[in-house]
Write a protein that holds these residues in place. Sequence first.
Motif, PDB file in Angstrom:
ATOM      1  N   ALA A   1      50.484  47.301  25.551  1.00  0.00           N
ATOM      2  CA  ALA A   1      51.842  47.897  25.606  1.00  0.00           C
ATOM      3  C   ALA A   1      51.625  49.477  25.551  1.00  0.00           C
ATOM      4  CB  ALA A   1      52.331  47.307  24.231  1.00  0.00           C
ATOM      5  N   VAL A   2      50.436  50.156  25.168  1.00  0.00           N
ATOM      6  CA  VAL A   2      50.197  51.497  25.362  1.00  0.00           C
ATOM      7  C   VAL A   2      49.476  51.670  26.569  1.00  0.00           C
ATOM      8  CG1 VAL A   2      50.079  51.704  22.863  1.00  0.00           C
ATOM      9  CG2 VAL A   2      48.026  51.283  23.901  1.00  0.00           C
ATOM     10  N   ASP A   3      49.139  50.947  27.694  1.00  0.00           N
ATOM     11  CA  ASP A   3      48.712  51.077  28.909  1.00  0.00           C
ATOM     12  C   ASP A   3      47.328  51.626  28.957  1.00  0.00           C
ATOM     13  OD1 ASP A   3      49.016  51.091  31.604  1.00  0.00           O
ATOM     14  OD2 ASP A   3      49.995  53.158  31.770  1.00  0.00           O
ATOM     15  N   VAL A   4      46.639  50.957  28.307  1.00  0.00           N
ATOM     16  CA  VAL A   4      45.095  51.430  28.221  1.00  0.00           C
ATOM     17  C   VAL A   4      44.257  51.481  29.620  1.00  0.00           C
ATOM     18  CG1 VAL A   4      44.999  50.921  25.696  1.00  0.00           C
ATOM     19  CG2 VAL A   4      43.859  49.549  27.331  1.00  0.00           C
ATOM     20  N   THR A   5      43.361  52.299  29.536  1.00  0.00           N
ATOM     21  CA  THR A   5      42.341  52.183  30.879  1.00  0.00           C
ATOM     22  C   THR A   5      41.050  51.755  30.526  1.00  0.00           C
ATOM     23  OG1 THR A   5      43.600  54.123  32.083  1.00  0.00           O
ATOM     24  CG2 THR A   5      41.368  53.460  32.803  1.00  0.00           C
ATOM     25  N   LEU A   6      40.340  50.808  31.349  1.00  0.00           N
ATOM     26  CA  LEU A   6      39.104  50.496  30.962  1.00  0.00           C
ATOM     27  C   LEU A   6      38.170  51.103  31.986  1.00  0.00           C
ATOM     28  CD1 LEU A   6      40.176  46.542  31.169  1.00  0.00           C
ATOM     29  CD2 LEU A   6      40.214  48.098  29.285  1.00  0.00           C
ATOM     30  N   VAL A   7      37.000  51.424  31.592  1.00  0.00           N
ATOM     31  CA  VAL A   7      35.933  52.111  32.196  1.00  0.00           C
ATOM     32  C   VAL A   7      34.689  51.174  32.430  1.00  0.00           C
ATOM     33  CG1 VAL A   7      34.285  54.049  32.636  1.00  0.00           C
ATOM     34  CG2 VAL A   7      36.759  54.341  31.388  1.00  0.00           C
ATOM     35  N   PHE A   8      34.511  50.701  33.857  1.00  0.00           N
ATOM     36  CA  PHE A   8      33.156  49.884  33.721  1.00  0.00           C
ATOM     37  C   PHE A   8      31.997  50.412  34.619  1.00  0.00           C
ATOM     38  CE2 PHE A   8      36.903  46.870  33.690  1.00  0.00           C
ATOM     39  CZ  PHE A   8      36.315  45.735  32.991  1.00  0.00           C
ATOM     40  N   PHE A   9      30.959  49.770  34.248  1.00  0.00           N
ATOM     41  CA  PHE A   9      29.660  50.492  35.022  1.00  0.00           C
ATOM     42  C   PHE A   9      29.794  50.862  36.505  1.00  0.00           C
ATOM     43  CE2 PHE A   9      25.183  49.529  36.361  1.00  0.00           C
ATOM     44  CZ  PHE A   9      24.911  51.009  36.094  1.00  0.00           C
ATOM     45  N   LYS A  10      30.233  49.709  36.932  1.00  0.00           N
ATOM     46  CA  LYS A  10      30.230  49.969  38.640  1.00  0.00           C
ATOM     47  C   LYS A  10      31.463  49.997  39.337  1.00  0.00           C
ATOM     48  CE  LYS A  10      26.005  48.943  40.247  1.00  0.00           C
ATOM     49  NZ  LYS A  10      25.340  49.944  41.089  1.00  0.00           N
ATOM     50  N   GLN A  11      32.518  49.367  38.553  1.00  0.00           N
ATOM     51  CA  GLN A  11      33.740  49.423  39.412  1.00  0.00           C
ATOM     52  C   GLN A  11      34.692  50.882  38.775  1.00  0.00           C
ATOM     53  OE1 GLN A  11      35.996  45.495  39.311  1.00  0.00           O
ATOM     54  NE2 GLN A  11      34.453  45.063  37.631  1.00  0.00           N
ATOM     55  N   GLY A  12      34.164  51.518  37.809  1.00  0.00           N
ATOM     56  CA  GLY A  12      34.738  52.509  37.252  1.00  0.00           C
ATOM     57  C   GLY A  12      36.104  52.246  36.457  1.00  0.00           C
ATOM     58  N   ARG A  13      36.984  53.061  36.622  1.00  0.00           N
ATOM     59  CA  ARG A  13      38.364  52.819  36.019  1.00  0.00           C
ATOM     60  C   ARG A  13      39.150  51.980  36.445  1.00  0.00           C
ATOM     61  NH1 ARG A  13      39.096  57.576  32.888  1.00  0.00           N
ATOM     62  NH2 ARG A  13      41.478  57.417  32.845  1.00  0.00           N
ATOM     63  N   MET A  14      39.671  51.237  35.748  1.00  0.00           N
ATOM     64  CA  MET A  14      40.650  50.062  35.794  1.00  0.00           C
ATOM     65  C   MET A  14      41.825  49.930  34.642  1.00  0.00           C
ATOM     66  SD  MET A  14      40.068  45.998  36.434  1.00  0.00           S
ATOM     67  CE  MET A  14      38.630  46.368  37.604  1.00  0.00           C
ATOM     68  N   GLU A  15      43.177  49.962  35.239  1.00  0.00           N
ATOM     69  CA  GLU A  15      44.316  49.539  34.123  1.00  0.00           C
ATOM     70  C   GLU A  15      43.965  48.076  33.568  1.00  0.00           C
ATOM     71  OE1 GLU A  15      47.722  49.912  36.155  1.00  0.00           O
ATOM     72  OE2 GLU A  15      47.607  51.997  36.779  1.00  0.00           O
ATOM     73  N   LEU A  16      44.182  47.959  32.256  1.00  0.00           N
ATOM     74  CA  LEU A  16      44.045  46.796  31.425  1.00  0.00           C
ATOM     75  C   LEU A  16      44.895  45.797  32.169  1.00  0.00           C
ATOM     76  CD1 LEU A  16      42.960  45.097  29.334  1.00  0.00           C
ATOM     77  CD2 LEU A  16      44.741  46.088  27.686  1.00  0.00           C
ATOM     78  N   SER A  17      45.972  46.267  32.338  1.00  0.00           N
ATOM     79  CA  SER A  17      47.117  44.981  32.931  1.00  0.00           C
ATOM     80  C   SER A  17      46.660  44.569  34.282  1.00  0.00           C
ATOM     81  CB  SER A  17      48.427  46.008  33.510  1.00  0.00           C
ATOM     82  OG  SER A  17      48.099  46.882  34.257  1.00  0.00           O
ATOM     83  N   LYS A  18      45.607  45.319  35.175  1.00  0.00           N
ATOM     84  CA  LYS A  18      45.098  44.871  36.297  1.00  0.00           C
ATOM     85  C   LYS A  18      43.906  43.764  36.000  1.00  0.00           C
ATOM     86  CE  LYS A  18      46.509  48.510  39.577  1.00  0.00           C
ATOM     87  NZ  LYS A  18      46.145  49.351  40.637  1.00  0.00           N
ATOM     88  N   TYR A  19      43.253  44.226  34.989  1.00  0.00           N
ATOM     89  CA  TYR A  19      42.292  43.332  34.760  1.00  0.00           C
ATOM     90  C   TYR A  19      42.565  42.118  34.223  1.00  0.00           C
ATOM     91  CZ  TYR A  19      37.995  41.837  32.128  1.00  0.00           C
ATOM     92  OH  TYR A  19      37.076  41.050  31.576  1.00  0.00           O
ATOM     93  N   LEU A  20      43.711  42.054  33.297  1.00  0.00           N
ATOM     94  CA  LEU A  20      44.177  40.748  32.824  1.00  0.00           C
ATOM     95  C   LEU A  20      44.520  39.928  33.858  1.00  0.00           C
ATOM     96  CD1 LEU A  20      45.655  42.064  29.345  1.00  0.00           C
ATOM     97  CD2 LEU A  20      43.465  41.122  29.821  1.00  0.00           C
ATOM     98  N   GLU A  21      45.374  40.556  34.760  1.00  0.00           N
ATOM     99  CA  GLU A  21      46.099  39.853  35.912  1.00  0.00           C
ATOM    100  C   GLU A  21      45.032  38.987  36.805  1.00  0.00           C
ATOM    101  OE1 GLU A  21      48.603  42.547  37.676  1.00  0.00           O
ATOM    102  OE2 GLU A  21      50.054  42.784  35.882  1.00  0.00           O
ATOM    103  N   SER A  22      43.883  39.548  36.820  1.00  0.00           N
ATOM    104  CA  SER A  22      42.845  39.135  37.823  1.00  0.00           C
ATOM    105  C   SER A  22      42.402  37.758  37.543  1.00  0.00           C
ATOM    106  CB  SER A  22      41.711  39.971  37.965  1.00  0.00           C
ATOM    107  OG  SER A  22      40.813  39.537  38.656  1.00  0.00           O
ATOM    108  N   HIS A  23      42.234  36.773  38.369  1.00  0.00           N
ATOM    109  CA  HIS A  23      41.810  35.588  38.024  1.00  0.00           C
ATOM    110  C   HIS A  23      40.283  35.439  38.440  1.00  0.00           C
ATOM    111  CE1 HIS A  23      45.731  33.997  36.911  1.00  0.00           C
ATOM    112  NE2 HIS A  23      46.320  34.259  38.174  1.00  0.00           N
ATOM    113  N   GLU A  24      39.799  36.615  38.925  1.00  0.00           N
ATOM    114  CA  GLU A  24      38.304  36.431  39.161  1.00  0.00           C
ATOM    115  C   GLU A  24      37.529  36.887  37.975  1.00  0.00           C
ATOM    116  OE1 GLU A  24      37.597  38.884  42.437  1.00  0.00           O
ATOM    117  OE2 GLU A  24      39.213  38.010  43.927  1.00  0.00           O
TER     118      GLU A  24
END
Length: 267
Positions: free
Chosen positions: A124-147
């Motif tokens: 609900a507050v639109d956080v951003t995730l920071v990964f080692f290889k993939q870099g920055r990603m919106e939480l919404s995109k991460y949760l929507e991914s089935h991979e």
Amino acid sequence: MDVLHYVLPNSLAEAYQLLHEDLNNHVIGGGVWMKNTLKSINTLIELKHLIGEKIEVTHEVIKIDANCPLRQLEIHPVIKDLYDGIISQSIEKIMGVSIRNVATIGGTVVGKYAFSDLLAALLAVDVTLVFFKQGRMELSKYLESHEKNRDILISIEIPIKKGTGYFHKVSTTHLDFAILNLAITQIDHQFRIVIGARPGIASCANQAMELINHAKEIDDTLINEVAECCVKELSFGSNFRGSEEYRMTLAKVYVARGLWEVIHHAS
């Protein structure tokens, strides 16, 4: 849960390589929920010596290390005030304090747990995730991914903006898992509506959000339409905690109530 090997890698690069050597190799966060979701692990990769527990606050963002315990988030003074405290509220009813001292924000996010209260608030507050290889990603995109994500979460970033929020959890007892949870925010005059534990993972009600965000006037009729739209576009189901019909009824009631509360706080 059976663990064959426990490893303390010397670097994140080594940890990433270990993670990809075997699909049954896993990174451990707090480890609270891991024993309930995995029966056996070949190599358990510990990263507490490589990823910290700090919370850093600037004028624009709160940066949280992935190994930060939930209790530390819950009591942080800036987070307790941010968006009417919805992140702290989503944490304070998770089991007991002893569990919240161990469970981490990184483990919660990476686990994509359907029962998670915190994921609803973070979405609900639109956080951003920071990964080692993939870099920055919106939480919404991460949760929507089935991979399956085979990357290492480094940190989580929460934007600091002007806005209001509402969080509500319905459960049988104070510290039980949610029958339903929801988080609503109005940030920069835009509403976000998130419903979780349906019993599916927290999801944005995008059609309902579009309906209210494009409305010229907000009244009782519109609020009821938005609440109805939420239950039509999101999937609900039954389990031993509650029926599909009960969850849909709860969602309509608390979406309407939450929207009015957010509007009231913003005025």
